[in-house]
Design a protein around this motif. Structure first.
Motif, short mmCIF file in Angstrom:
data_model
loop_
_atom_site.label_atom_id
_atom_site.label_comp_id
_atom_site.label_asym_id
_atom_site.label_seq_id
_atom_site.Cartn_x
_atom_site.Cartn_y
_atom_site.Cartn_z
N THR A 51 147.36 47.37 78.90
CA THR A 51 147.30 47.91 77.53
C THR A 51 146.26 47.19 76.67
OG1 THR A 51 148.99 46.45 76.60
CG2 THR A 51 149.75 48.48 77.68
N VAL A 52 145.63 46.16 77.20
CA VAL A 52 144.59 45.45 76.45
C VAL A 52 143.38 46.37 76.32
CG1 VAL A 52 143.01 43.49 76.43
CG2 VAL A 52 145.39 43.17 77.16
N ASN A 53 142.93 46.58 75.09
CA ASN A 53 141.81 47.48 74.84
C ASN A 53 140.78 46.79 73.94
OD1 ASN A 53 143.08 47.51 72.33
ND2 ASN A 53 144.07 49.48 72.69
N ASP A 54 139.75 47.55 73.54
CA ASP A 54 138.70 46.97 72.71
C ASP A 54 139.23 46.48 71.37
OD1 ASP A 54 136.81 47.41 74.64
OD2 ASP A 54 136.11 49.31 73.79
N GLU A 55 140.25 47.14 70.88
CA GLU A 55 140.87 46.72 69.62
C GLU A 55 141.44 45.31 69.74
OE1 GLU A 55 144.79 48.08 67.02
OE2 GLU A 55 144.15 49.22 68.77
N VAL A 56 142.13 45.03 70.85
CA VAL A 56 142.69 43.70 71.07
C VAL A 56 141.58 42.68 71.27
CG1 VAL A 56 144.21 42.33 72.53
CG2 VAL A 56 144.77 44.71 72.06
N ARG A 57 140.56 43.06 72.00
CA ARG A 57 139.42 42.15 72.24
C ARG A 57 138.74 41.77 70.93
NH1 ARG A 57 138.83 46.15 76.35
NH2 ARG A 57 139.59 45.36 78.36
N VAL A 93 150.84 47.45 70.02
CA VAL A 93 150.84 47.77 71.45
C VAL A 93 150.85 49.27 71.67
CG1 VAL A 93 152.09 47.48 73.63
CG2 VAL A 93 151.98 45.59 71.98
N GLY A 94 151.43 50.03 70.75
CA GLY A 94 151.51 51.48 70.89
C GLY A 94 152.56 51.89 71.90
N GLY A 130 151.09 40.61 69.06
CA GLY A 130 150.69 41.75 69.89
C GLY A 130 149.83 41.43 71.08
N TRP A 131 149.39 40.17 71.22
CA TRP A 131 148.62 39.82 72.43
C TRP A 131 149.55 39.63 73.63
CZ3 TRP A 131 149.32 36.84 68.10
CH2 TRP A 131 150.02 35.65 68.26
N VAL A 132 150.85 39.49 73.37
CA VAL A 132 151.82 39.43 74.47
C VAL A 132 152.16 40.86 74.84
CG1 VAL A 132 154.12 38.66 75.17
CG2 VAL A 132 152.70 37.20 73.72
N PHE A 151 160.77 39.12 65.14
CA PHE A 151 160.86 38.21 66.28
C PHE A 151 159.48 38.07 66.89
CE2 PHE A 151 161.43 37.29 70.81
CZ PHE A 151 162.38 36.28 70.80
N SER A 152 159.04 36.82 67.04
CA SER A 152 157.74 36.55 67.67
C SER A 152 157.87 36.58 69.18
CB SER A 152 157.21 35.19 67.23
OG SER A 152 156.08 34.81 68.00
N LYS A 153 157.08 37.42 69.84
CA LYS A 153 157.09 37.45 71.31
C LYS A 153 156.51 36.17 71.90
CE LYS A 153 154.95 41.40 71.42
NZ LYS A 153 154.28 42.61 71.96
N PRO A 154 155.36 35.68 71.42
CA PRO A 154 154.93 34.36 71.89
C PRO A 154 155.82 33.28 71.32
CG PRO A 154 153.46 35.15 70.16
CD PRO A 154 154.38 36.29 70.50
N ASP A 155 155.95 32.19 72.03
CA ASP A 155 156.77 31.05 71.57
C ASP A 155 156.06 29.78 71.98
OD1 ASP A 155 158.70 28.91 71.50
OD2 ASP A 155 160.30 30.41 71.41
#
Length: 476
Positions: free
Chosen positions: A244-250, A286-287, A237-239, A175-179
Motif C-alpha cells: 500500500t506504500v505509494n508516492d503519497e507516502v514517499r 492507508v485507505g 500511517g507509515w505502519v 491509538f498510535s500504530k508505531p510504538d
C-alpha cells in the motif's frame, strides 16, 4: 539538575522552530465506502455532528514540548549537537517518573468542550512514544506505573470517556500504530534512525509477530474494557502493508523500508467490531475498508469532497500543551469550521491539557467564545450537507439533509467592520422565500439579479458579532 534543564530547553527549541510538515498526514488518495450496515449508520450519525475535539496528553506535557517527535532521529528534528541522541531518549522516556497530573479533571474538559458546541471526542490513549493512558496489561510504560498510579483516577481513559459520555458525546480512542518504546518495534539491538521499525521484519519474523500481537492485545483492551466506543482513530500511517506504500507516502520524506509493516488490520477490525458493533475505524492515510473517513491534517481540501472526511487542526500551534503557545482567534476557528463543513467535512479541533491535567483558563475562554457563536448559529452547521456550489468569495453554503433549506454564512477577518449589505453568487433563494438572520430570527430584505443575491442587514445592527460570521437561512 543542570543537564535535565538543558535537555528541557532543547525540547522547547524544537517547538519554537515549528513543526515540520513531514509528520503531518494529508488525506489518503482514494476512499472506499464501508459495507457493514451498522458502520454505515454510525458514519451517517457521525457526519451530523460536524465539530469535535482531539485531546493530546502525555509525557510531552511535562516539559511542554512537541508530542513524541523529539525522540525520532530524522533530519527535520533539531536538537543541540552537544546532547547525544541516546541521552535525550533516556531523558524523554524517563518522564514517566515525573508524570503526576494531580489536578486531572476530565469533567472540566468535557464541560468546556460542550460549551464550545463540540459533539464528539477523540482521546489520545497512546502516542508514538508508547506511553499508555490506560491500565494496559501489555507493558509497564503507562500511567498506572507513574507517580499518578496510586490515584483513584489512574486509569485515565475510563474517566475521560465517562466524562464525555455524560455530556452526550460520541467518543473515540486515538491509538498510535508505531510504538517507539516497545522493543518489538524499536529493537535495542540496533540504532533507531527514523520513524520506522528498526529491523528487517522478513529476517526477524518472530519479533514482528510479537509486535503484531502486542498491538492486537492493546486495541482489544481498549475495545473491551471501557464501555461503548464509537471511533478507533489509528495514527502512524507509515505502519502499513508494503504493497500500500505509494508516492503519497514517499512524499512524507521518511525512508521506506524494504519489508512490510503489516499489523493485520482485518483481524484487528474483526475483533474490534465484534466488541463494538458499528465501530468507525480510521486507519489514517492507508485507505481501503479500514479508513471510514479521511483526515487531512492541519489543512482544508481546496474543493468539496463527496465522501466523509475530517480536518484535524490545532487550537494553538501544537497538538499538546506548550506553555508559550498562542491560540487562534474565535473568528479564525469559526471560519475554519464553516469552510470545512461547507466542503462536506467535520472539524476536529486539537487541545492539549496541562501536565497537571487541566485545560488552561485561556483554552476554556477560547472554547467558550466559539460556543457563543455556535449557540446562535449552530443550525447552519449541525446535520447539514454540502452543496455543489459551496463558496462565493467570503460566503460559504450548507444545506439541510432534506435539501429544502439553504444556509449562507458570511465570514470576516478579525479586523473587519460591518457592511450594510452582503452579496453572493449562486444558491439563489426559491421565489418568495423568506431570508432570515439565524442568530435572532429577523426577516431581512434581499434582491436577486440573475445568480447574484444581495441581502440588506438590519439598520439597528451596529457591528459584527463575536466570531465575525453572519449566518442566513432561506428556502431553495
Amino acid at each position: 539538575m543542570k543537564r535535565s534543564l538543558f535537555i528541557y530547553l532543547v525540547g522547547l527549541l524544537i517547538v519554537s522552530q515549528g513543526i515540520n510538515a513531514q509528520h503531518e498526514h494529508p488525506k489518503s488518495e482514494h476512499y472506499m465506502a464501508p459495507k457493514d450496515d451498522k458502520v454505515v449508520a454510525k458514519l451517517e450519525e457521525w457526519q451530523d455532528l460536524k465539530f469535535g475535539i482531539i485531546i493530546h496528553w502525555g509525557l510531552y506535557a511535562v516539559p511542554g514540548i512537541i508530542e513524541s517527535w523529539s525522540i525520532c532521529s530524522e533530519d527535520w528534528i533539531e536538537r543541540d549537537s552537544t546532547i547525544s541522541y541516546n541521552d535525550y531518549k533516556e531523558w524523554y522516556f524517563g518522564l514517566k517518573d515525573k508524570f503526576n497530573p494531580v489536578k486531572f479533571n476530565p469533567q472540566q474538559w468535557a464541560e468546556a468542550s460542550k460549551a464550545a458546541g463540540m459533539k464528539y471526542l477523540v482521546f489520545t490513549t497512546k502516542h508514538h512514544d508508547g506511553f499508555c493512558l490506560w491500565d494496559t496489561k501489555q507493558t509497564d510504560y503507562s500511567i498506572a506505573h507513574s507517580p499518578f498510579g496510586s490515584n483513584e483516577k489512574s486509569d485515565a481513559l475510563k474517566y475521560v470517556l465517562d466524562a464525555y459520555r455524560n455530556q452526550g458525546f460520541m467518543v473515540g480512542t486515538y491509538f498510535s500504530k508505531p510504538d517507539w518504546y516497545s522493543e518489538y518495534y524499536w529493537w535495542p539491538k540496533y540504532a533507531t534512525p527514523n520513524r520506522n521499525n528498526n529491523y528487517d521484519a522478513n529476517k526477524y519474523p518472530w519479533r514482528w509477530n510479537q509486535f503484531k500481537q502486542y498491538t492486537y492485545n492493546q486495541i482489544q483492551e481498549l475495545m473491551t474494557g471501557y464501555g461503548d466506543v464509537d471511533l478507533l482513530w489509528l495514527d502512524g500511517g507509515w505502519v502499513r502493508p508494503l504493497e500500500t506504500v505509494n508516492d503519497e507516502v514517499r512524499a512524507w520524506g521518511a525512508p521506506i523500508p524494504s519489508w512490510s509493516q503489516d499489523i493485520d488490520m482485518p483481524s484487528i477490525a474483526k475483533m474490534a467490531r465484534k466488541n463494538q458493533p458499528g465501530l468507525l475505524i480510521v486507519d489514517r492515510t492507508v485507505g481501503g475498508l479500514y479508513e471510514n473517513y479521511q483526515t487531512p491534517e492541519q489543512s482544508i481540501p481546496e474543493q468539496a469532497l463527496d465522501h466523509p472526511w475530517e480536518s484535524c487542526i490545532t487550537l494553538g500551534g501544537a497538538w499538546g500543551y506548550v506553555p508559550t503557545d498562542s491560540y487562534k482567534s474565535t473568528s479564525q476557528v469559526i471560519r475554519t469550521l464553516v469552510e470545512v463543513v461547507a466542503k462536506g467535512g467535520s472539524l476536529l479541533l486539537g487541545v492539549g491539557p496541562t501536565p497537571e491535567g487541566e485545560f488552561t483558563p485561556e483554552q476554556i475562554e477560547s472554547l467558550k467564545k466559539i460556543g457563543k457563536w455556535m449557540d446562535k448559529n449552530g443550525e447552519a452547521i449541525y446535520a447539514t450537507r454540502a452543496l455543489s456550489v459551496c463558496q462565493s468569495n467570503n460566503v460559504f453554503f450548507t444545506q439541510s439533509k432534506d435539501n429544502k433549506t439553504c444556509y449562507a454564512i458570511a465570514c470576516y477577518d478579525e479586523n473587519s467592520e460591518l457592511e450594510k449589505t452582503i452579496t453572493w453568487t449562486g444558491n439563489v433563494p426559491k421565489k418568495g422565500s423568506a431570508m432570515k438572520l439565524i442568530s435572532n430570527g429577523k426577516r431581512l430584505k434581499y434582491k436577486v439579479e440573475g445568480e447574484t443575491v444581495t441581502v440588506s442587514l438590519p439598520s439597528d445592527m451596529n457591528e459584527l458579532p463575536l466570531g465575525k460570521a453572519l449566518a442566513f437561512k432561506y428556502k431553495k
